[in-house]
Design a protein around this motif. Structure first.
Motif, mmCIF file in Angstrom:
data_model
loop_
_atom_site.group_PDB
_atom_site.id
_atom_site.type_symbol
_atom_site.label_atom_id
_atom_site.label_comp_id
_atom_site.label_asym_id
_atom_site.label_seq_id
_atom_site.Cartn_x
_atom_site.Cartn_y
_atom_site.Cartn_z
ATOM 1 N N ARG A 94 0.908 -1.031 0.030
ATOM 2 C CA ARG A 94 -0.041 -0.091 0.055
ATOM 3 C C ARG A 94 0.396 1.010 0.229
ATOM 4 O O ARG A 94 0.181 2.778 -0.132
ATOM 5 C CB ARG A 94 -1.529 -0.363 1.495
ATOM 6 N N ASP A 95 2.363 1.334 0.052
ATOM 7 C CA ASP A 95 2.916 2.396 -0.212
ATOM 8 C C ASP A 95 4.303 2.105 -0.513
ATOM 9 O O ASP A 95 4.989 2.536 -0.308
ATOM 10 C CB ASP A 95 3.310 2.949 1.662
ATOM 11 N N SER A 101 4.742 5.504 -3.906
ATOM 12 C CA SER A 101 4.776 6.449 -2.776
ATOM 13 C C SER A 101 5.879 6.572 -1.319
ATOM 14 O O SER A 101 6.269 7.729 -1.494
ATOM 15 C CB SER A 101 3.355 6.795 -2.667
ATOM 16 N N LYS A 133 5.596 1.905 -11.565
ATOM 17 C CA LYS A 133 4.374 1.764 -10.606
ATOM 18 C C LYS A 133 2.946 2.209 -10.885
ATOM 19 O O LYS A 133 2.305 2.620 -11.959
ATOM 20 C CB LYS A 133 4.397 3.618 -9.635
ATOM 21 N N TYR A 141 -1.128 1.130 -9.767
ATOM 22 C CA TYR A 141 -2.048 1.131 -8.544
ATOM 23 C C TYR A 141 -3.544 -0.057 -9.176
ATOM 24 O O TYR A 141 -4.233 1.055 -9.828
ATOM 25 C CB TYR A 141 -2.330 3.114 -8.697
ATOM 26 N N VAL A 183 -7.376 -1.167 -8.139
ATOM 27 C CA VAL A 183 -7.808 -1.091 -8.004
ATOM 28 C C VAL A 183 -8.833 -1.367 -8.293
ATOM 29 O O VAL A 183 -8.828 -1.750 -9.202
ATOM 30 C CB VAL A 183 -8.612 0.476 -8.222
ATOM 31 N N SER A 211 -5.775 4.369 4.899
ATOM 32 C CA SER A 211 -5.455 5.879 4.090
ATOM 33 C C SER A 211 -5.456 7.410 4.941
ATOM 34 O O SER A 211 -5.388 8.736 4.496
ATOM 35 C CB SER A 211 -6.998 6.048 3.286
ATOM 36 N N LYS A 222 -2.127 6.963 -4.314
ATOM 37 C CA LYS A 222 -1.669 6.460 -5.380
ATOM 38 C C LYS A 222 -0.608 7.947 -6.136
ATOM 39 O O LYS A 222 -0.452 8.916 -5.628
ATOM 40 C CB LYS A 222 -3.111 7.016 -6.171
ATOM 41 N N GLU A 274 1.834 10.397 -7.783
ATOM 42 C CA GLU A 274 1.065 10.897 -8.869
ATOM 43 C C GLU A 274 1.383 10.459 -9.844
ATOM 44 O O GLU A 274 0.944 10.360 -11.306
ATOM 45 C CB GLU A 274 2.191 12.224 -8.385
ATOM 46 N N ALA A 291 1.524 6.936 -10.925
ATOM 47 C CA ALA A 291 1.783 5.457 -11.018
ATOM 48 C C ALA A 291 0.271 5.132 -12.509
ATOM 49 O O ALA A 291 -0.512 6.583 -12.141
ATOM 50 C CB ALA A 291 0.852 4.870 -9.448
ATOM 51 N N GLU A 316 -2.989 3.979 -12.881
ATOM 52 C CA GLU A 316 -4.300 2.676 -12.150
ATOM 53 C C GLU A 316 -5.142 2.281 -13.129
ATOM 54 O O GLU A 316 -5.390 2.385 -14.437
ATOM 55 C CB GLU A 316 -4.649 3.998 -11.833
ATOM 56 N N ASP A 374 -7.737 -0.957 -12.751
ATOM 57 C CA ASP A 374 -9.117 -0.715 -12.132
ATOM 58 C C ASP A 374 -9.399 -2.401 -12.726
ATOM 59 O O ASP A 374 -9.938 -3.021 -13.443
ATOM 60 C CB ASP A 374 -10.453 -0.710 -13.034
#
Length: 128
Positions: A38-39, A42, A51, A53, A55, A93, A102, A104, A106, A108, A110
């Motif tokens: 989770r980190d 970042s 990177k 992310y 979801v 969070s 997230k 910057e 990364a 994403e 889904d």
């Protein structure tokens, strides 16, 4: 399941986080690594080449976890698992040190409704 329920509470302890980050960075110093966390993008490796992310809705994540736990003999409910995921997201969070955010830069993706193979393909498309 006990680990999942308590991991966010343990992750809030700065001393634990510092030790884990040092260990992760040491492992990645001289090796090509793929890390999940989770980190990671970042905080642990902010200069990583790639990177991602990932979801998915809490319901999707809960369904996946429920199937995994059922195969291991877990007797809990899907609702309990979804609620635990939402609680963990909230804690992670909002923690003071290295919160779940997230990065910057990364990418994403889904994963809701996607198979593992579809997610891997989406990642590989971004790397090529």
């Amino acid at each position: 399941l006990d680990v999942s329920k308590n991991v966010s509470d343990v992750a809030k302890i700065k001393e634990v986080r510092y030790l884990m980050v040092d260990l992760q960075r040491e492992i990645g110093k001289d090796n090509a690594v793929i890390l999940d966390g989770r980190d990671i993008g970042s905080y642990v490796f902010p200069n990583a080449d790639y990177k991602f992310y990932l979801v998915a809705t809490p319901e999707e994540r809960g369904k996946r976890r429920y199937i995994e736990l059922k195969e291991k003999g877990y007797e809990g409910t899907l609702e309990d698992i979804i609620n635990d995921i939402i609680r963990r997201d909230e804690i992670d969070s909002n923690r003071e040190f290295a919160p779940l955010v997230k990065a910057e830069d990364a990418i994403e993706i889904d994963t809701t409704g996607k198979s593992i193979d579809q997610v891997v393909e989406a990642v590989l498309e971004k790397i090529k």
